[in-house]
Design an enzyme around this catalytic site. Structure first.
Site, mmCIF file in Angstrom:
data_model
loop_
_atom_site.group_PDB
_atom_site.id
_atom_site.type_symbol
_atom_site.label_atom_id
_atom_site.label_comp_id
_atom_site.label_asym_id
_atom_site.label_seq_id
_atom_site.Cartn_x
_atom_site.Cartn_y
_atom_site.Cartn_z
ATOM 1 N N ASP A 15 -3.277 2.522 -5.835
ATOM 2 C CA ASP A 15 -2.435 2.642 -5.077
ATOM 3 C C ASP A 15 -2.004 1.372 -4.137
ATOM 4 O O ASP A 15 -1.238 1.401 -3.102
ATOM 5 C CB ASP A 15 -2.339 3.853 -4.204
ATOM 6 N N GLU A 16 -2.688 0.395 -4.297
ATOM 7 C CA GLU A 16 -2.371 -0.936 -3.503
ATOM 8 C C GLU A 16 -2.821 -2.214 -4.584
ATOM 9 O O GLU A 16 -3.698 -2.353 -5.278
ATOM 10 C CB GLU A 16 -3.300 -0.860 -2.168
ATOM 11 N N ASP B 119 0.803 -1.159 -0.098
ATOM 12 C CA ASP B 119 0.040 -0.034 -0.195
ATOM 13 C C ASP B 119 1.011 1.111 0.137
ATOM 14 O O ASP B 119 1.613 1.199 0.775
ATOM 15 C CB ASP B 119 -1.008 -0.061 1.194
#
Length: 335
Positions: free
Chosen positions: A116-117, A15
């Site tokens: 974003d992860e 993350d």
């Protein structure tokens, strides 16, 4: 994955820390400008007019009382010297793809969970990476050294616990989180840790179920009565740290391609909507590219709470699978 016993699985959740702010900071540092993460700063709004909404904030800005989602004008009253930087969605897509490329080099099975992860299925990689924590640090350090921003890596036997592990302590950490320890650590956490919608959280809270520990000690049938059979069963399993869902390099077969997001708080501004739209468009575009498909149109479907909202459709001049083209049309259709 489902043929493996839970204890045999090894899942990483990677993350990006404060993604939009970190990505902008990495670019600015290459240009010799100050690191936004070290000064009072925020992403979102118009720096010249000082209008708009705070989409992301630095830790120094947070210490001044600045909150994500509040008007920039209000944030500036709390933090007059705060640096305001407009959103740059082309940059976000570029950085997202770069960090995912590094993650994908460690395992053949990576699931893009959002812009974003990612989840990495590291099961069966012990000959290559005999020490999972060392492997997690290698991933973290490569991203930092090559791309200039930091990530957290959660390590566990399933996706649920890996994701919770990456949230235990920030920033820039590699945190193992295995069954017994994890249940002890998160028992006092609120039920929102399971990404509940506000309505479900309210139902549980009014019934006296406020923490994960409360969920674990409740009857499954009581939870199902409050929030429905399917969601109730899943939440009850989660409270015991049980999650057998596989990491999916490819999404399930579907007639169409879609993405949806449930929010803990109401979304009240276009500035808040834009980065969410971008993430959704990137997920849909990636799924289409994997299937070698392209889209001809974008649909807006009315939500059950707003039945009078019209179902709208906008067409592309040429079929596409490009994130930016989908985002621009989707953005226009929502404005």
């Amino acid at each position: 994955n489902k043929t493996k016993k839970p204890a045999d699985r090894l899942i990483f959740h990677v993350d990006v820390n404060s993604a939009f702010l970190s990505w902008e900071s990495a670019r600015r540092m290459k240009e010799g400008l100050p690191d936004l993460r070290d000064i009072p700063a925020c992403i979102g709004g118009d720096p010249a007019k000082r209008t708009g909404i705070v989409v992301a904030k630095s830790i120094p800005a947070k210490k001044c009382g600045v909150q994500t989602g509040e008007p920039v004008a209000m944030a500036l009253r709390k933090c007059p010297n705060m640096v305001i930087v407009p959103s740059d969605f082309d940059l976000y897509v570029k950085c997202s793809r770069a960090f995912k490329k590094i993650c994908a080099s460690y395992t053949p099975v990576m699931e893009s969970f959002s812009i974003d992860e990612v989840f990495l299925d590291m099961t069966g990689t012990s000959l290559l990476y005999p020490d999972p924590i060392a492997a997690a640090h290698e991933i973290k350090d490569r991203i930092s050294d090559e791309l200039g921003f930091t990530v957290n890596v959660g390590i566990s036997t399933n996706k649920l616990l890996a994701k919770m592990a990456s949230d235990f302590e920030k920033p820039t950490k590699c945190i193992p989180c295995f069954q017994k320890k994890s249940l002890e650590d998160v028992a006092s956490s609120g039920t929102r840790a399971f990404v509940l919608g506000k309505a479900s959280e309210k139902e549980l809270t009014e019934a006296g179920i406020r923490t994960i520990g409360d969920l674990a000690h409740a009857w499954e049938t009581d939870i199902q009565t409050l929030i429905g059979n399917k969601n109730g069963h899943q939440l009850y399993q989660y409270a015991d740290g049980i999650d057998d869902s596989p990491v999916k390099a490819q999404p399930d077969e579907a007639k169409g391609f879609s993405a949806e997001t449930t929010f803990n708080e109401d979304i009240v501004s276009i500035e808040q909507v834009d980065p969410i739209l971008l993430a959704q468009c990137d997920i849909v575009a990636a799924r289409m590219r994997r299937k070698k498909e392209k889209m001809h149109s974008v649909h807006n479907l009315p939500h059950p709470r707003f039945p009078k909202t019209a179902h709208t459709r906008q067409n592309f001049q040429n079929a596409t699978d490009i994130t930016d083209e989908i985002y621009r049309l989707r953005q226009n259709s929502s404005s």
